[in-house]
Design a protein around this motif. Structure first.
Motif, PDB file in Angstrom:
ATOM      1  N   GLU A   1       0.818  -1.213   0.000  1.00  0.00           N
ATOM      2  CA  GLU A   1       0.000   0.000   0.000  1.00  0.00           C
ATOM      3  C   GLU A   1       0.852   1.264   0.000  1.00  0.00           C
ATOM      4  O   GLU A   1       0.647   2.177  -0.810  1.00  0.00           O
ATOM      5  CB  GLU A   1      -0.925  -0.003   1.227  1.00  0.00           C
ATOM      6  CG  GLU A   1      -1.801   1.234   1.346  1.00  0.00           C
ATOM      7  CD  GLU A   1      -2.664   1.208   2.588  1.00  0.00           C
ATOM      8  OE1 GLU A   1      -3.241   2.272   2.901  1.00  0.00           O
ATOM      9  OE2 GLU A   1      -2.757   0.145   3.247  1.00  0.00           O
ATOM     10  N   LEU A   2       1.826   1.326   0.896  1.00  0.00           N
ATOM     11  CA  LEU A   2       2.654   2.521   1.005  1.00  0.00           C
ATOM     12  C   LEU A   2       3.567   2.675  -0.203  1.00  0.00           C
ATOM     13  O   LEU A   2       3.766   3.789  -0.715  1.00  0.00           O
ATOM     14  CB  LEU A   2       3.475   2.462   2.288  1.00  0.00           C
ATOM     15  CG  LEU A   2       4.132   3.762   2.747  1.00  0.00           C
ATOM     16  CD1 LEU A   2       3.109   4.872   2.896  1.00  0.00           C
ATOM     17  CD2 LEU A   2       4.886   3.545   4.059  1.00  0.00           C
ATOM     18  N   GLY A   3       4.099   1.562  -0.682  1.00  0.00           N
ATOM     19  CA  GLY A   3       4.953   1.621  -1.865  1.00  0.00           C
ATOM     20  C   GLY A   3       4.225   2.163  -3.069  1.00  0.00           C
ATOM     21  O   GLY A   3       4.748   3.003  -3.826  1.00  0.00           O
ATOM     22  N   GLU A   4       2.986   1.718  -3.285  1.00  0.00           N
ATOM     23  CA  GLU A   4       2.203   2.196  -4.426  1.00  0.00           C
ATOM     24  C   GLU A   4       1.831   3.666  -4.277  1.00  0.00           C
ATOM     25  O   GLU A   4       1.741   4.398  -5.257  1.00  0.00           O
ATOM     26  CB  GLU A   4       0.951   1.341  -4.607  1.00  0.00           C
ATOM     27  CG  GLU A   4       1.227  -0.056  -5.124  1.00  0.00           C
ATOM     28  CD  GLU A   4       1.909  -0.074  -6.492  1.00  0.00           C
ATOM     29  OE1 GLU A   4       1.718   0.887  -7.273  1.00  0.00           O
ATOM     30  OE2 GLU A   4       2.637  -1.034  -6.769  1.00  0.00           O
ATOM     31  N   THR A   5       1.616   4.100  -3.022  1.00  0.00           N
ATOM     32  CA  THR A   5       1.323   5.520  -2.793  1.00  0.00           C
ATOM     33  C   THR A   5       2.476   6.390  -3.269  1.00  0.00           C
ATOM     34  O   THR A   5       2.283   7.371  -4.003  1.00  0.00           O
ATOM     35  CB  THR A   5       1.062   5.778  -1.293  1.00  0.00           C
ATOM     36  OG1 THR A   5      -0.126   5.092  -0.902  1.00  0.00           O
ATOM     37  CG2 THR A   5       0.891   7.269  -1.016  1.00  0.00           C
ATOM     38  N   TYR A   6       3.692   6.037  -2.860  1.00  0.00           N
ATOM     39  CA  TYR A   6       4.851   6.837  -3.265  1.00  0.00           C
ATOM     40  C   TYR A   6       5.152   6.663  -4.753  1.00  0.00           C
ATOM     41  O   TYR A   6       5.543   7.631  -5.422  1.00  0.00           O
ATOM     42  CB  TYR A   6       6.075   6.471  -2.421  1.00  0.00           C
ATOM     43  CG  TYR A   6       6.040   7.099  -1.053  1.00  0.00           C
ATOM     44  CD1 TYR A   6       6.206   8.469  -0.887  1.00  0.00           C
ATOM     45  CD2 TYR A   6       5.839   6.319   0.090  1.00  0.00           C
ATOM     46  CE1 TYR A   6       6.173   9.053   0.380  1.00  0.00           C
ATOM     47  CE2 TYR A   6       5.804   6.900   1.356  1.00  0.00           C
ATOM     48  CZ  TYR A   6       5.962   8.265   1.487  1.00  0.00           C
ATOM     49  OH  TYR A   6       5.927   8.850   2.733  1.00  0.00           O
ATOM     50  N   ARG A   7       4.951   5.477  -5.282  1.00  0.00           N
ATOM     51  CA  ARG A   7       5.175   5.285  -6.718  1.00  0.00           C
ATOM     52  C   ARG A   7       4.286   6.233  -7.528  1.00  0.00           C
ATOM     53  O   ARG A   7       4.749   6.910  -8.453  1.00  0.00           O
ATOM     54  CB  ARG A   7       4.880   3.842  -7.118  1.00  0.00           C
ATOM     55  CG  ARG A   7       5.168   3.583  -8.602  1.00  0.00           C
ATOM     56  CD  ARG A   7       4.326   2.433  -9.155  1.00  0.00           C
ATOM     57  NE  ARG A   7       4.704   1.132  -8.645  1.00  0.00           N
ATOM     58  CZ  ARG A   7       5.628   0.346  -9.209  1.00  0.00           C
ATOM     59  NH1 ARG A   7       6.270   0.745 -10.287  1.00  0.00           N
ATOM     60  NH2 ARG A   7       5.885  -0.834  -8.684  1.00  0.00           N
ATOM     61  N   SER A   8       3.007   6.298  -7.155  1.00  0.00           N
ATOM     62  CA  SER A   8       2.066   7.162  -7.863  1.00  0.00           C
ATOM     63  C   SER A   8       2.474   8.630  -7.760  1.00  0.00           C
ATOM     64  O   SER A   8       2.454   9.372  -8.756  1.00  0.00           O
ATOM     65  CB  SER A   8       0.656   6.960  -7.297  1.00  0.00           C
ATOM     66  OG  SER A   8      -0.259   7.852  -7.885  1.00  0.00           O
ATOM     67  N   ILE A   9       2.872   9.055  -6.558  1.00  0.00           N
ATOM     68  CA  ILE A   9       3.280  10.448  -6.371  1.00  0.00           C
ATOM     69  C   ILE A   9       4.507  10.783  -7.212  1.00  0.00           C
ATOM     70  O   ILE A   9       4.548  11.802  -7.912  1.00  0.00           O
ATOM     71  CB  ILE A   9       3.565  10.722  -4.882  1.00  0.00           C
ATOM     72  CG1 ILE A   9       2.274  10.655  -4.068  1.00  0.00           C
ATOM     73  CG2 ILE A   9       4.246  12.085  -4.708  1.00  0.00           C
ATOM     74  CD1 ILE A   9       2.494  10.691  -2.568  1.00  0.00           C
ATOM     75  N   PHE A  10       5.520   9.940  -7.152  1.00  0.00           N
ATOM     76  CA  PHE A  10       6.765  10.227  -7.871  1.00  0.00           C
ATOM     77  C   PHE A  10       6.532  10.261  -9.382  1.00  0.00           C
ATOM     78  O   PHE A  10       7.112  11.104 -10.081  1.00  0.00           O
ATOM     79  CB  PHE A  10       7.833   9.194  -7.514  1.00  0.00           C
ATOM     80  CG  PHE A  10       8.287   9.259  -6.076  1.00  0.00           C
ATOM     81  CD1 PHE A  10       8.210  10.448  -5.355  1.00  0.00           C
ATOM     82  CD2 PHE A  10       8.802   8.136  -5.437  1.00  0.00           C
ATOM     83  CE1 PHE A  10       8.633  10.514  -4.029  1.00  0.00           C
ATOM     84  CE2 PHE A  10       9.221   8.192  -4.111  1.00  0.00           C
ATOM     85  CZ  PHE A  10       9.124   9.392  -3.412  1.00  0.00           C
ATOM     86  N   GLU A  11       5.704   9.374  -9.882  1.00  0.00           N
ATOM     87  CA  GLU A  11       5.440   9.374 -11.321  1.00  0.00           C
ATOM     88  C   GLU A  11       4.647  10.605 -11.740  1.00  0.00           C
ATOM     89  O   GLU A  11       4.895  11.178 -12.798  1.00  0.00           O
ATOM     90  CB  GLU A  11       4.744   8.075 -11.713  1.00  0.00           C
ATOM     91  CG  GLU A  11       5.678   6.864 -11.588  1.00  0.00           C
ATOM     92  CD  GLU A  11       5.048   5.555 -12.018  1.00  0.00           C
ATOM     93  OE1 GLU A  11       3.808   5.542 -12.271  1.00  0.00           O
ATOM     94  OE2 GLU A  11       5.772   4.539 -12.081  1.00  0.00           O
ATOM     95  N   LYS A  12       3.723  11.049 -10.893  1.00  0.00           N
ATOM     96  CA  LYS A  12       2.978  12.283 -11.193  1.00  0.00           C
ATOM     97  C   LYS A  12       3.894  13.500 -11.166  1.00  0.00           C
ATOM     98  O   LYS A  12       3.655  14.479 -11.878  1.00  0.00           O
ATOM     99  CB  LYS A  12       1.843  12.464 -10.184  1.00  0.00           C
ATOM    100  CG  LYS A  12       0.676  11.509 -10.398  1.00  0.00           C
ATOM    101  CD  LYS A  12      -0.387  11.695  -9.326  1.00  0.00           C
ATOM    102  CE  LYS A  12      -1.538  10.712  -9.523  1.00  0.00           C
ATOM    103  NZ  LYS A  12      -2.554  10.826  -8.436  1.00  0.00           N
ATOM    104  N   LEU A  13       4.938  13.430 -10.344  1.00  0.00           N
ATOM    105  CA  LEU A  13       5.880  14.553 -10.254  1.00  0.00           C
ATOM    106  C   LEU A  13       6.962  14.492 -11.325  1.00  0.00           C
ATOM    107  O   LEU A  13       7.831  15.369 -11.364  1.00  0.00           O
ATOM    108  CB  LEU A  13       6.524  14.563  -8.861  1.00  0.00           C
ATOM    109  CG  LEU A  13       5.584  14.925  -7.701  1.00  0.00           C
ATOM    110  CD1 LEU A  13       6.306  14.791  -6.357  1.00  0.00           C
ATOM    111  CD2 LEU A  13       5.049  16.347  -7.850  1.00  0.00           C
ATOM    112  N   GLY A  14       6.927  13.460 -12.171  1.00  0.00           N
ATOM    113  CA  GLY A  14       7.829  13.441 -13.318  1.00  0.00           C
ATOM    114  C   GLY A  14       8.888  12.368 -13.324  1.00  0.00           C
ATOM    115  O   GLY A  14       9.746  12.363 -14.229  1.00  0.00           O
ATOM    116  N   SER A  15       8.864  11.438 -12.377  1.00  0.00           N
ATOM    117  CA  SER A  15       9.844  10.352 -12.400  1.00  0.00           C
ATOM    118  C   SER A  15       9.564   9.423 -13.578  1.00  0.00           C
ATOM    119  O   SER A  15       8.419   9.045 -13.826  1.00  0.00           O
ATOM    120  CB  SER A  15       9.781   9.565 -11.093  1.00  0.00           C
ATOM    121  OG  SER A  15      10.593   8.416 -11.153  1.00  0.00           O
ATOM    122  N   SER A  16      10.610   9.046 -14.286  1.00  0.00           N
ATOM    123  CA  SER A  16      10.430   8.196 -15.463  1.00  0.00           C
ATOM    124  C   SER A  16      10.088   6.758 -15.091  1.00  0.00           C
ATOM    125  O   SER A  16       9.277   6.110 -15.750  1.00  0.00           O
ATOM    126  CB  SER A  16      11.695   8.217 -16.326  1.00  0.00           C
ATOM    127  OG  SER A  16      12.805   7.747 -15.566  1.00  0.00           O
TER     128      SER A  16
END
Length: 274
Positions: free
Chosen positions: A48-63
């Protein structure tokens, strides 16, 4: 050899609005060529927590992001995970329990590879809450109040910062006393208390940090203590300590970790005593 940066977060960072601190982490990582790793070892809710940060980082521009759900020492010795880590230029360590981080990862191939990347490859490591506490060589494992006495249990952290103790959720959880207690027993170490949604960006090979975020960072410097008494006297278990230097820094201020002095105010102006 060139140490990478550290982004040490006091917990409960903004994940929904401006996301200043997480945005800074992604921006720094995008300047390099590689992926962002997300290490969920500390938490009991890794998916759950991993997917939360994954989604945030990708929205902020992480490839691309890579999740590291490492919950046993056996997994921390997996060569495949080491190879994945080596494809990253940044690692984010989630909150949870800092003792899980050190007991599962300490001395493993994963930890060794991470330390080598950070020391040699301009690699940035960020950590929030428990992931912040583990950054220093000396780590607060836990604290408990017994009969009006605060007992602070210390242990070894990941050793990305020398001569420092990191405490998080500092003002919000009233941790002034426990950090002061830790400094009384280890006066040569700088105590760094970081408020929620606040971070220190440690850069220039660990020589200085800049404060980011909403609140403040409190520093206890016990190196020049004039007096300390940590002995219990009858029913009185309180410590006596004199000569601690106290700093409180808000967003934009920069602090020299070598000289232990405020060196720059917001806007780049050098601080001068009035």
């Amino acid at each position: 050899m060139s140490k990478g940066d550290l982004l040490i977060i006091g917990g409960n960072e903004d994940k929904e609005n401006d996301r200043e601190i997480l945005r800074k982490f992604v921006d720094i990582s995008r300047e390099k060529n590689g992926h962002i790793g997300i290490l969920t070892t500390a938490t009991e809710y890794p998916e759950e927590l991993g997917e939360t940060y994954r989604s945030i980082f990708e929205k902020l521009g992480s490839s691309e992001t890579i999740l590291f759900h490492i919950d046993t020492r056996e997994k921390a010795e997996d060569p495949k995970k080491i190879k994945q880590l080596q494809s990253c230029n940044a690692l984010f360590i989630t909150g949870g329990d800092q003792v899980r981080l050190t007991s599962i990862l300490g001395g493993t191939m994963f930890y060794t590879a991470l330390k080598e990347l950070w020391l040699n490859e301009d690699f940035i490591i960020a950590g929030t809450s428990a992931g912040a506490s583990v950054m220093s060589r000396h780590m607060i494992m836990s604290s408990v109040d017994i009969e009006d006495e605060t007992i602070v249990e210390m242990g070894a952290g990941f050793d990305f910062m020398d001569d420092a103790i990191i405490d998080q959720h500092f003002s919000q959880r009233a941790r002034f006393g426990r950090l002061m207690n830790a400094i009384a027993h280890n006066p040569q170490i700088m105590g760094i208390g970081i408020d929620e949604n606040t971070a220190i960006w440690v850069k220039e090979e660990g020589r200085l940090f800049e404060v980011l975020g909403e609140h403040s960072v409190t520093l206890f410097d016990g190196k020049k203590l004039t007096f300390v008494d940590t002995t219990s006297h009858g029913d009185n278990h309180d410590i006596t300590i004199s000569g601690v230097r106290l700093h409180s820094l808000a967003r934009g201020y920069t602090f020299d970790l070598i000289t232990r002095e405020l060196i720059k105010a917001p806007g780049g102006e050098h601080h001068e005593d009035q």
